[in-house]
Design a protein around this motif. Sequence first.
Motif, PDB file in Angstrom:
ATOM      1  N   LEU A  81      12.381  -8.798   0.611  1.00  0.00           N
ATOM      2  CA  LEU A  81      11.415  -7.988  -0.132  1.00  0.00           C
ATOM      3  C   LEU A  81      10.035  -8.076   0.513  1.00  0.00           C
ATOM      4  N   ALA A  82       9.640  -9.260   0.945  1.00  0.00           N
ATOM      5  CA  ALA A  82       8.348  -9.433   1.606  1.00  0.00           C
ATOM      6  C   ALA A  82       8.296  -8.599   2.879  1.00  0.00           C
ATOM      7  N   ALA A  83       9.401  -8.560   3.643  1.00  0.00           N
ATOM      8  CA  ALA A  83       9.443  -7.760   4.871  1.00  0.00           C
ATOM      9  C   ALA A  83       9.315  -6.274   4.559  1.00  0.00           C
ATOM     10  N   LEU A  84       9.969  -5.816   3.505  1.00  0.00           N
ATOM     11  CA  LEU A  84       9.870  -4.411   3.118  1.00  0.00           C
ATOM     12  C   LEU A  84       8.447  -4.048   2.709  1.00  0.00           C
ATOM     13  N   ILE A  85       7.803  -4.926   1.973  1.00  0.00           N
ATOM     14  CA  ILE A  85       6.421  -4.666   1.544  1.00  0.00           C
ATOM     15  C   ILE A  85       5.495  -4.625   2.749  1.00  0.00           C
ATOM     16  N   ARG A  86       5.667  -5.574   3.678  1.00  0.00           N
ATOM     17  CA  ARG A  86       4.840  -5.566   4.896  1.00  0.00           C
ATOM     18  C   ARG A  86       5.049  -4.273   5.682  1.00  0.00           C
TER      19      ARG A  86
END
Length: 102
Positions: A81-86
Amino acid sequence: MPTSATDRSARLNMRLTPEALATIREAAAAQQQDVRSFVLGAAMDQARFVLVTERVMRLTPTEAAQIDAALDAEPRVVPELAALIRAARTSQFTTRTQVPTR
């Protein structure tokens, strides 16, 4: 089912004490409304509250405790999820700052 604003054929009659009527009249006047509008508005506000409470907030004590525990817990990072947000932020920033070419 919604009806048009001009379809006001349904009726609601009630009997109340003179004291209750006086209180309602005083409150309606304080709101600069006629009694009918004041009573309808108050009844609709309460009806919406009851329906939202019944439809949305119906949790068992166990479910409520689970939600409380989840809200009280320290947040955890989900790497995917953090990668998608970034990626979304980078894409959004790039799209906004690019100068259009002709």
